[in-house]
Design a protein around this motif. Sequence first.
Motif, mmCIF file in Angstrom:
data_model
loop_
_atom_site.group_PDB
_atom_site.id
_atom_site.type_symbol
_atom_site.label_atom_id
_atom_site.label_comp_id
_atom_site.label_asym_id
_atom_site.label_seq_id
_atom_site.Cartn_x
_atom_site.Cartn_y
_atom_site.Cartn_z
ATOM 1 N N ALA A 164 -7.629 13.006 -11.115
ATOM 2 C CA ALA A 164 -8.409 12.405 -10.024
ATOM 3 C C ALA A 164 -8.540 13.394 -8.861
ATOM 4 O O ALA A 164 -9.623 13.572 -8.295
ATOM 5 N N VAL A 165 -7.423 14.056 -8.534
ATOM 6 C CA VAL A 165 -7.450 15.023 -7.428
ATOM 7 C C VAL A 165 -8.331 16.216 -7.803
ATOM 8 O O VAL A 165 -9.170 16.671 -7.004
ATOM 9 N N ASP A 166 -8.187 16.714 -9.022
ATOM 10 C CA ASP A 166 -9.016 17.843 -9.476
ATOM 11 C C ASP A 166 -10.502 17.483 -9.433
ATOM 12 O O ASP A 166 -11.331 18.297 -9.028
ATOM 13 N N GLU A 167 -10.829 16.275 -9.882
ATOM 14 C CA GLU A 167 -12.232 15.843 -9.871
ATOM 15 C C GLU A 167 -12.819 15.921 -8.459
ATOM 16 O O GLU A 167 -13.924 16.412 -8.253
ATOM 17 N N LEU A 168 -12.048 15.427 -7.487
ATOM 18 C CA LEU A 168 -12.574 15.396 -6.115
ATOM 19 C C LEU A 168 -12.694 16.804 -5.537
ATOM 20 O O LEU A 168 -13.704 17.137 -4.898
ATOM 21 N N VAL A 169 -11.677 17.643 -5.778
ATOM 22 C CA VAL A 169 -11.728 19.012 -5.243
ATOM 23 C C VAL A 169 -12.902 19.762 -5.877
ATOM 24 O O VAL A 169 -13.620 20.515 -5.203
ATOM 25 N N ASN A 170 -13.123 19.520 -7.138
ATOM 26 C CA ASN A 170 -14.223 20.181 -7.831
ATOM 27 C C ASN A 170 -15.574 19.813 -7.242
ATOM 28 O O ASN A 170 -16.377 20.678 -6.926
ATOM 29 N N ILE A 171 -15.807 18.515 -7.094
ATOM 30 C CA ILE A 171 -17.147 18.095 -6.663
ATOM 31 C C ILE A 171 -17.366 18.380 -5.172
ATOM 32 O O ILE A 171 -18.493 18.618 -4.741
ATOM 33 N N HIS A 219 -1.286 25.262 -8.508
ATOM 34 C CA HIS A 219 -2.119 24.657 -9.561
ATOM 35 C C HIS A 219 -3.561 25.084 -9.264
ATOM 36 O O HIS A 219 -4.094 24.806 -8.193
ATOM 37 N N LYS A 220 -4.162 25.759 -10.229
ATOM 38 C CA LYS A 220 -5.534 26.240 -10.030
ATOM 39 C C LYS A 220 -6.502 25.127 -10.425
ATOM 40 O O LYS A 220 -6.418 24.586 -11.515
ATOM 41 N N VAL A 221 -7.406 24.764 -9.527
ATOM 42 C CA VAL A 221 -8.389 23.722 -9.844
ATOM 43 C C VAL A 221 -9.593 24.353 -10.553
ATOM 44 O O VAL A 221 -10.077 23.855 -11.553
ATOM 45 N N PHE A 222 -10.071 25.473 -9.981
ATOM 46 C CA PHE A 222 -11.157 26.223 -10.659
ATOM 47 C C PHE A 222 -11.101 27.666 -10.233
ATOM 48 O O PHE A 222 -10.435 27.984 -9.272
ATOM 49 N N GLY A 248 -12.016 30.658 -5.735
ATOM 50 C CA GLY A 248 -11.477 29.492 -6.433
ATOM 51 C C GLY A 248 -10.798 28.523 -5.469
ATOM 52 O O GLY A 248 -10.874 28.680 -4.239
ATOM 53 N N ALA A 249 -10.162 27.511 -6.041
ATOM 54 C CA ALA A 249 -9.423 26.543 -5.223
ATOM 55 C C ALA A 249 -8.096 26.232 -5.896
ATOM 56 O O ALA A 249 -8.020 26.138 -7.130
ATOM 57 N N THR A 250 -7.062 26.068 -5.079
ATOM 58 C CA THR A 250 -5.734 25.771 -5.617
ATOM 59 C C THR A 250 -5.121 24.580 -4.877
ATOM 60 O O THR A 250 -5.523 24.247 -3.759
ATOM 61 N N LEU A 251 -4.136 23.984 -5.525
ATOM 62 C CA LEU A 251 -3.330 22.924 -4.908
ATOM 63 C C LEU A 251 -1.888 23.390 -4.950
ATOM 64 O O LEU A 251 -1.497 24.158 -5.839
ATOM 65 N N PHE A 252 -1.070 22.882 -4.020
ATOM 66 C CA PHE A 252 0.332 23.273 -3.946
ATOM 67 C C PHE A 252 1.205 22.150 -4.496
ATOM 68 O O PHE A 252 1.229 21.050 -3.939
ATOM 69 N N ARG A 253 1.864 22.385 -5.603
ATOM 70 C CA ARG A 253 2.815 21.450 -6.225
ATOM 71 C C ARG A 253 2.275 20.017 -6.374
ATOM 72 O O ARG A 253 2.992 19.046 -6.056
ATOM 73 N N PRO A 254 1.043 19.848 -6.849
ATOM 74 C CA PRO A 254 0.484 18.486 -6.903
ATOM 75 C C PRO A 254 1.270 17.549 -7.824
ATOM 76 O O PRO A 254 1.269 16.336 -7.614
ATOM 77 N N GLU A 258 0.849 -1.201 0.000
ATOM 78 C CA GLU A 258 0.000 0.000 0.000
ATOM 79 C C GLU A 258 0.876 1.239 0.000
ATOM 80 O O GLU A 258 1.915 1.262 0.665
ATOM 81 N N ILE A 259 0.460 2.256 -0.746
ATOM 82 C CA ILE A 259 1.164 3.551 -0.751
ATOM 83 C C ILE A 259 0.128 4.676 -0.674
ATOM 84 O O ILE A 259 -1.046 4.463 -0.997
ATOM 85 N N PHE A 260 0.577 5.866 -0.260
ATOM 86 C CA PHE A 260 -0.367 6.993 -0.183
ATOM 87 C C PHE A 260 0.352 8.312 -0.411
ATOM 88 O O PHE A 260 1.576 8.377 -0.465
ATOM 89 N N GLU A 261 -0.456 9.362 -0.553
ATOM 90 C CA GLU A 261 0.061 10.717 -0.680
ATOM 91 C C GLU A 261 -0.744 11.640 0.225
ATOM 92 O O GLU A 261 -1.794 11.249 0.750
ATOM 93 N N GLY A 262 -0.276 12.871 0.404
ATOM 94 C CA GLY A 262 -1.017 13.864 1.173
ATOM 95 C C GLY A 262 -0.753 15.226 0.574
ATOM 96 O O GLY A 262 0.403 15.590 0.378
ATOM 97 N N LEU A 263 -1.819 15.945 0.232
ATOM 98 C CA LEU A 263 -1.670 17.320 -0.274
ATOM 99 C C LEU A 263 -2.905 18.103 0.119
ATOM 100 O O LEU A 263 -3.895 17.510 0.543
ATOM 101 N N LYS A 264 -2.822 19.433 0.003
ATOM 102 C CA LYS A 264 -3.933 20.254 0.494
ATOM 103 C C LYS A 264 -4.506 21.139 -0.602
ATOM 104 O O LYS A 264 -3.757 21.678 -1.425
ATOM 105 N N ALA A 265 -5.834 21.303 -0.569
ATOM 106 C CA ALA A 265 -6.501 22.282 -1.435
ATOM 107 C C ALA A 265 -6.879 23.491 -0.573
ATOM 108 O O ALA A 265 -7.332 23.332 0.564
ATOM 109 N N TYR A 266 -6.628 24.679 -1.140
ATOM 110 C CA TYR A 266 -6.886 25.929 -0.419
ATOM 111 C C TYR A 266 -7.948 26.728 -1.143
ATOM 112 O O TYR A 266 -7.992 26.739 -2.377
#
Length: 363
Positions: free
Chosen positions: A121-128, A360-363, A88-94, A74-82
């Motif tokens: 995949a990350v953009d889809e989730l932040v969007n919805i 990275h701008k999501v929307f 709007g919403a942004t991500l940092f260095r995704p 198993e592997i994972f990641e962690g990042l934040k949407a602001y």
Amino acid sequence: MSDTLKFVRHPHPNPTPADKRAALLANPGFGRVFSDHMVTIRYSDAKGWHDARVEPRAPIPLDPAAAVLHYAQEIFEGLKAYKTADGGATLFRPIENARRFQQSAERLAMPKLPEKIFLEAVDELVNIDRDWIPDGDGSSLYIRPFMFANETFLGVKPSSDYLFIVIASSVGAYFKSGADTAVSVWVSQEYTRAAPGGTGAAKCGGNYAASLLAQAEATHHKCDQVVFLDAAERKWIEELGGMNVFFVFNDGSMTTPPLGTILPGITRSSVLTLARDKGISVREEKYSYDQWKADAKSGKLREAFACGTAAVLTPIGTVRAPDGEFVIGNGQSGARTAELKKALVDIQRGAASDPHKWIHKVF
Ligand code: PLP
Ligand code: COI
């Protein structure tokens, strides 16, 4: 095999009502409040990546013989949407998370999810789930992409089937004491986190499972986090259970342990860049526990801080170990930690320009 996928969207038929969500977002803490949706993508040796969905967050059926439950592939990641001032919403260095996810996959003998699909995949989730991004200083939507071995088989080998999932959690500060209060750390002298040739540089669940006893020991000694020393000599400082570490000296210079057996933190890399932008001399070099103790006692060491996506920059005030304890500076947050944290957070939250194109701008 294709590196594009069409995401099929199945919005939640009964999303959390706005008043209930607002109550949850008022004081979310870390990692207990979850948004309404998740993204899932399947992989099989026969079909490659397929069946990409955005769907209501729900328990997942697992066969009791699913390989991950036995061999922890198993592997994972962690990042934040602001949330930004313009709504709007942004991500940092995704893209760095997408790349590290591939590196972790490689080390764990898993298939590499194309970067583009990870980002989509990350953009889809932040969007919805945009309404789950809390506003306010120190709050964000913590995104947790992960992937695990899903083959029903008890033989020990790389799985033929995987499930990739992204979930999101509305969060405030990681430490209960708040974002700027100095934390205490316990130096584990019995347990180590990673050895040369091991999985220390990969973000795999097994590393964290192996850290829990040391973390429990830290908690027992009233410390917030555990500090691991290197496995070969039990001498050199590596990192904390869930964060990298920096040291700030009286001559203004800084140092952080070199890459190798530690997680190559994206916050660590950003702090290195921001410090160098400011003309600060920063070394990536081995620093021993004995030297740390001596420098703190002589006053040569002025500050130390932990850094990571969850922790941002958190000052370290007290260091405890079986052979005693010492305090760094006045035991509180220091000026350099605060300055670098502000430089990072201002970029992340759109309050400062972004010279390195990290946003990275999501929307
Ligand atoms: N080290 C460990 C063990 C971690 O779990 C984390 C958190 O992800 C970090 C370092 C910091 O990494 P990043 O800054 O990419 O979040
Ligand atoms: C993060 O900062 O994203 C992490 O993964 C650390 C977490 C395990 C607390």
